[in-house]
Scaffold this active site. Structure first.
Site, PDB file in Angstrom:
ATOM      1  N   LYS A 274      22.187  58.809 -22.349  1.00 14.82           N
ATOM      2  CA  LYS A 274      21.718  57.384 -22.241  1.00 14.82           C
ATOM      3  C   LYS A 274      20.669  57.450 -23.346  1.00 14.82           C
ATOM      4  O   LYS A 274      19.372  57.797 -22.884  1.00 14.82           O
ATOM      5  CB  LYS A 274      21.463  56.897 -20.900  1.00 14.82           C
ATOM      6  CG  LYS A 274      20.963  55.231 -21.078  1.00 14.82           C
ATOM      7  CD  LYS A 274      20.974  54.768 -19.617  1.00 14.82           C
ATOM      8  CE  LYS A 274      20.345  53.386 -19.374  1.00 14.82           C
ATOM      9  NZ  LYS A 274      20.206  52.953 -18.259  1.00 14.82           N
ATOM     10  N   ASP A 279      14.796  48.859 -22.100  1.00 10.88           N
ATOM     11  CA  ASP A 279      15.776  48.295 -21.289  1.00 10.88           C
ATOM     12  C   ASP A 279      14.999  47.024 -20.584  1.00 10.88           C
ATOM     13  O   ASP A 279      14.651  47.027 -19.516  1.00 10.88           O
ATOM     14  CB  ASP A 279      16.413  49.034 -20.018  1.00 10.88           C
ATOM     15  CG  ASP A 279      17.421  48.210 -19.197  1.00 10.88           C
ATOM     16  OD1 ASP A 279      17.843  47.290 -19.757  1.00 10.88           O
ATOM     17  OD2 ASP A 279      17.688  48.821 -18.226  1.00 10.88           O
ATOM     18  N   LYS A 286      14.696  42.013 -16.522  1.00 12.93           N
ATOM     19  CA  LYS A 286      14.052  42.457 -15.171  1.00 12.93           C
ATOM     20  C   LYS A 286      12.937  41.616 -14.819  1.00 12.93           C
ATOM     21  O   LYS A 286      11.930  41.541 -15.425  1.00 12.93           O
ATOM     22  CB  LYS A 286      13.397  43.896 -15.654  1.00 12.93           C
ATOM     23  CG  LYS A 286      14.936  44.945 -16.013  1.00 12.93           C
ATOM     24  CD  LYS A 286      14.380  46.419 -16.121  1.00 12.93           C
ATOM     25  CE  LYS A 286      15.600  47.278 -16.306  1.00 12.93           C
ATOM     26  NZ  LYS A 286      16.529  47.247 -14.952  1.00 12.93           N
ATOM     27  N   ASP A 298      14.105  54.520 -20.558  1.00  8.77           N
ATOM     28  CA  ASP A 298      15.324  54.485 -20.444  1.00  8.77           C
ATOM     29  C   ASP A 298      16.227  55.182 -21.482  1.00  8.77           C
ATOM     30  O   ASP A 298      17.363  55.219 -21.424  1.00  8.77           O
ATOM     31  CB  ASP A 298      15.827  52.903 -20.316  1.00  8.77           C
ATOM     32  CG  ASP A 298      16.947  52.585 -19.525  1.00  8.77           C
ATOM     33  OD1 ASP A 298      17.103  53.672 -18.550  1.00  8.77           O
ATOM     34  OD2 ASP A 298      17.552  51.779 -19.566  1.00  8.77           O
ATOM     35  N   ASP A 357      22.155  43.905 -17.486  1.00 10.92           N
ATOM     36  CA  ASP A 357      21.128  44.952 -17.232  1.00 10.92           C
ATOM     37  C   ASP A 357      21.968  46.251 -16.440  1.00 10.92           C
ATOM     38  O   ASP A 357      21.314  47.390 -16.631  1.00 10.92           O
ATOM     39  CB  ASP A 357      20.195  44.587 -16.114  1.00 10.92           C
ATOM     40  CG  ASP A 357      19.105  45.482 -15.766  1.00 10.92           C
ATOM     41  OD1 ASP A 357      18.780  46.177 -16.915  1.00 10.92           O
ATOM     42  OD2 ASP A 357      18.316  45.051 -14.794  1.00 10.92           O
ATOM     43  N   GLU A 359      23.496  48.095 -18.483  1.00  5.69           N
ATOM     44  CA  GLU A 359      23.852  48.403 -19.934  1.00  5.69           C
ATOM     45  C   GLU A 359      24.089  49.879 -20.293  1.00  5.69           C
ATOM     46  O   GLU A 359      24.757  50.238 -21.273  1.00  5.69           O
ATOM     47  CB  GLU A 359      22.691  48.004 -21.093  1.00  5.69           C
ATOM     48  CG  GLU A 359      21.615  48.770 -21.262  1.00  5.69           C
ATOM     49  CD  GLU A 359      20.863  49.158 -19.890  1.00  5.69           C
ATOM     50  OE1 GLU A 359      20.938  48.462 -18.826  1.00  5.69           O
ATOM     51  OE2 GLU A 359      19.873  50.178 -19.712  1.00  5.69           O
ATOM     52  N   ARG A 361      25.943  52.294 -18.389  1.00  6.45           N
ATOM     53  CA  ARG A 361      27.242  52.613 -18.472  1.00  6.45           C
ATOM     54  C   ARG A 361      27.953  52.133 -19.632  1.00  6.45           C
ATOM     55  O   ARG A 361      29.098  52.903 -20.121  1.00  6.45           O
ATOM     56  CB  ARG A 361      27.854  52.112 -17.023  1.00  6.45           C
ATOM     57  CG  ARG A 361      27.999  50.679 -17.165  1.00  6.45           C
ATOM     58  CD  ARG A 361      27.943  50.084 -15.463  1.00  6.45           C
ATOM     59  NE  ARG A 361      26.776  50.329 -14.767  1.00  6.45           N
ATOM     60  CZ  ARG A 361      26.745  50.030 -13.552  1.00  6.45           C
ATOM     61  NH1 ARG A 361      27.787  49.345 -12.796  1.00  6.45           N
ATOM     62  NH2 ARG A 361      25.573  50.119 -12.932  1.00  6.45           N
TER      63      ARG A 361
HETATM   64  N1  BES Z   1      17.578  51.727 -16.516  1.00  7.31           N
HETATM   65  C1  BES Z   1      18.185  50.923 -15.532  1.00  7.31           C
HETATM   66  C2  BES Z   1      18.098  51.833 -14.164  1.00  7.31           C
HETATM   67  C3  BES Z   1      16.581  52.280 -13.630  1.00  7.31           C
HETATM   68  C4  BES Z   1      15.836  51.807 -12.687  1.00  7.31           C
HETATM   69  C5  BES Z   1      16.038  53.270 -14.392  1.00  7.31           C
HETATM   70  C6  BES Z   1      14.516  52.314 -12.218  1.00  7.31           C
HETATM   71  C7  BES Z   1      14.753  53.932 -14.033  1.00  7.31           C
HETATM   72  C8  BES Z   1      14.018  53.242 -12.955  1.00  7.31           C
HETATM   73  C9  BES Z   1      19.519  50.473 -15.632  1.00  7.31           C
HETATM   74  O1  BES Z   1      19.955  49.970 -16.858  1.00  7.31           O
HETATM   75  C10 BES Z   1      19.656  49.107 -14.578  1.00  7.31           C
HETATM   76  O2  BES Z   1      19.046  48.318 -14.798  1.00  7.31           O
HETATM   77  N2  BES Z   1      20.626  49.323 -13.628  1.00  7.31           N
HETATM   78  C11 BES Z   1      20.510  48.234 -12.706  1.00  7.31           C
HETATM   79  C12 BES Z   1      22.274  48.099 -12.624  1.00  7.31           C
HETATM   80  C13 BES Z   1      22.532  47.101 -12.016  1.00  7.31           C
HETATM   81  C14 BES Z   1      22.505  45.668 -12.462  1.00  7.31           C
HETATM   82  C15 BES Z   1      24.287  47.071 -11.681  1.00  7.31           C
HETATM   83  C16 BES Z   1      20.032  48.441 -11.482  1.00  7.31           C
HETATM   84  O3  BES Z   1      20.139  49.723 -10.629  1.00  7.31           O
HETATM   85  O4  BES Z   1      19.595  47.977 -10.687  1.00  7.31           O
HETATM   86 ZN    ZN Z   2      19.077  50.957 -18.320  1.00  9.01          ZN
HETATM   87 MN    MN Z   3      19.503  48.090 -17.288  1.00  9.56          MN
END
Ligand code: BES
Ligand code: ZN
Ligand code: MN
Length: 525
Positions: A274, A279, A286, A298, A357, A359, A361
């Site tokens: 990834k 992000d 966020k 990220d 968010d 993104e 996947r």
């Molecule tokens: N990059 C984040 C995940 C992340 C969180 C990485 C904390 C490192 C530390 C990812 O893109 C994300 O935002 N995931 C969301 C998905 C949700 C919106 C379904 C999450 O895990 O909250």
């Molecule tokens: Zn992310």
């Molecule tokens: Mn994200």
């Protein structure tokens, strides 16, 4: 000013001589008992065996024995006692390091002892260090694994710091010289991969964006790596609609970067990383300062797979490995994806984007498809800072491992235990996949709110992972450390390079035919 300048020049000169790794420490191995050094390091195990103690004159041995007795030093792993200005010898200090039970030390635990030593000597003004590892025969590579740990812990991201880290010069006495020299060479290749991953991840997002990441990947061409970069127009032409959608809100266009080390004629091992260089969350921004502030990391999955390819290339490893890195910046603008959009992935499945968010996947969907379509891999492992849910479950101690292949679980778990980059299997179950049903598209990009988000994300990826064995590593939380750890100063960890390099190096040659048989993992265990 002048001395600063000189220091920088000499650091640069060193970098020129040693272009493959940017570490500042130097190492040499020998089998001598010389005491000619500033710092002497000896080891003691939990059975009270002090290795190489007889190299010291009797009075220094007596001093050490007294210090051991008076400081309830028992040789527990990680315990250290220090004698300053010992009598009779020129060295300024002697360190006695506890190793616990010598027989049970994994390479990663030996590395951690090296890290402890590097940290301990951080503020010591003298440069010369002599380490005695003779007699520690439970692992014939003790000396070189120790050096590896010292180097991993001595890494600094010094791009933006005026003061440079003072260099140490380690002489390591070992029983088997050629064995350790050879083993150290392999470890230095892995270090170079780790340091690349750390450098890429530590760099601020305004410096490390898809194009600058691609330029860093192109530097691996000098090692014989084949680097291909798909530009935004290629991404459009090849219908990588998910990668295009995530990237379109940014001023900095998305890329798909491929780095291929064709070290054998076997079907390749594909590593998909990834590569979200920042992000923000997009329109699902966020909301808290802490969650957004760390999101330059990220792209750590991409950094890890690129670092692994670099390690293989430096080793000239007889393996066929290709890293596929979908790179994009997830931003908010008038061009961004809008919550509720429906996009079409390269594979043809449509996705309703209910949360911008989620993104990672999306870009991985197209990355996985691209790897399969163009490289027909024997196995795919993807690496991604994918979900906060994974951090909730495992913190930064383990990475989450999702796969249907018990063999991959065994192989990756074993490799992780060896190097101390641990992984824990989490469920990849259709029940979580059922949460991804959309009323207007083939899939939606979110599961049930507030529930098992790491597993529903993994089930999303499964749609794009094909029929060959596949594993997904969720390294959210592992990529950055807020505090110093035994092998990493605070900052990017390069997590996964050592795990994947070790896994690949240990794979039997017949990976294609045997990956699905229990035999392979038996041979490895
Ligand atoms: N990059 C984040 C995940 C992340 C969180 C990485 C904390 C490192 C530390 C990812 O893109 C994300 O935002 N995931 C969301 C998905 C949700 C919106 C379904 C999450 O895990 O909250
Ligand atoms: Zn992310
Ligand atoms: Mn994200």
């Amino acid at each position: 000013m002048k001395t600063q300048h000189k220091l920088r020049l000499s650091v640069m000169a060193l970098a020129c001589l040693n272009p493959l790794y940017a570490n500042a420490e130097t190492f040499s191995f020998d089998s001598r008992n010389s005491l000619n050094s500033d710092t002497l390091i000896l080891f003691q195990d939990a059975d009270s065996t002090t290795y190489s103690i007889d190299v010291l004159p009797q009075s220094t041995q007596d001093q050490l024995t007294l210090a051991v007795a008076d400081n309830s030093f028992s040789g527990k792993r990680g315990e250290v006692i220090e004698i300053l200005v010992p009598s009779e010898i020129d060295a300024k200090r002697v360190l006695l390091v506890g190793i616990g039970e010598a027989k049970t030390l994994t390479p990663g635990e030996i590395n951690a002892l090296g890290g402890l030593i590097a940290n301990k000597l951080e503020t010591v003004p003298q440069a010369k260090v002599r380490v005695f590892t003779q007699g520690l025969t439970a692992n014939p590579n003790f000396g070189s694994e120790l050096a590896h740990g010292i180097e991993l812990r001595s890494y600094r991201y010094s791009q933006y710091k005026a003061s440079q880290h003072a260099q140490k010069n380690y002489q390591i006495a070992v029983d088997d010289l050629s064995q350790n020299q050879k083993h150290h060479k392999g470890l230095q290749a892995i270090e170079a991969g780790v340091f690349l991953a750390r450098d890429l991840t530590n760099a601020p997002a305004s410096k490390m964006y898809p194009e600058s990441f691609a330029n860093e990947a192109r530097k691996l061409k000098a090692l014989g790596v084949k680097v291909t970069v798909l530009e935004a127009k290629d991404i459009e032409r090849l219908n990588l609609g998910a990668l295009a959608a995530v990237g379109k809100g940014s001023e900095r266009p998305p890329k798909l970067v491929v780095a291929h080390w064709p070290g054998s004629k076997e079907a390749p091992i594909a590593l998909v990383g990834k590569g979200i260089t920042f992000d923000s969350g997009g329109y699902n921004i966020k909301a808290t300062g802490t969650s957004i502030a760390r999101m330059k990391s990220d792209m750590a999955g991409a950094a890890t797979v690129l670092g692994t390819v670099k390690a293989m290339a430096i080793q000239k490893a007889p393996v066929n490995v290709v890293a596929v890195m979908p790179m994009a910046e997830n931003m908010v603008s008038g061009h961004s994806m809008i919550p509720g959009d429906v996009i079409t992935t390269a594979q043809g499945l449509t996705v309703e984007v209910l949360n911008t968010d989620a993104e990672g996947r999306l870009v991985l969907a197209d990355g996985l498809w691209y790897a399969r379509e163009n490289y027909n891999p024997a196995v795919i492992v993807d690496v991604a800072t994918l979900t906060g849910s994974k951090v909730g479950a495992l913190g930064n101690v383990y990475a989450g491992l999702f796969t249907d292949s018990d063999t991959l679980v065994q192989q990756l778990t074993y490799a992780g235990q060896q190097v101390g980059e641990k992984v824990w299997r989490l469920p990849l179950d259709q029940a979580y996949g059922d949460e991804l049903k959309s009323s207007i598209a083939d899939l939606k990009n979110t599961g049930k709110e507030g529930s098992a988000g790491a597993s529903s994300a993994a089930m999303f990826l499964k749609h794009f992972a094909g029929d060959q064995p596949w594993a997904h590593l969720d390294i959210a939380g592992n990529a950055l450390t807020a505090t110093d750890t035994p092998l990493v100063p605070a900052g990017a960890t390069g997590y996964g390079v050592r795990l994947l390099s070790t896994w690949i190096n240990q794979l039997p040659k017949q990976v294609n035919s045997e990956l699905n048989t229990a035999e392979t993992s038996k041979n490895l265990m």
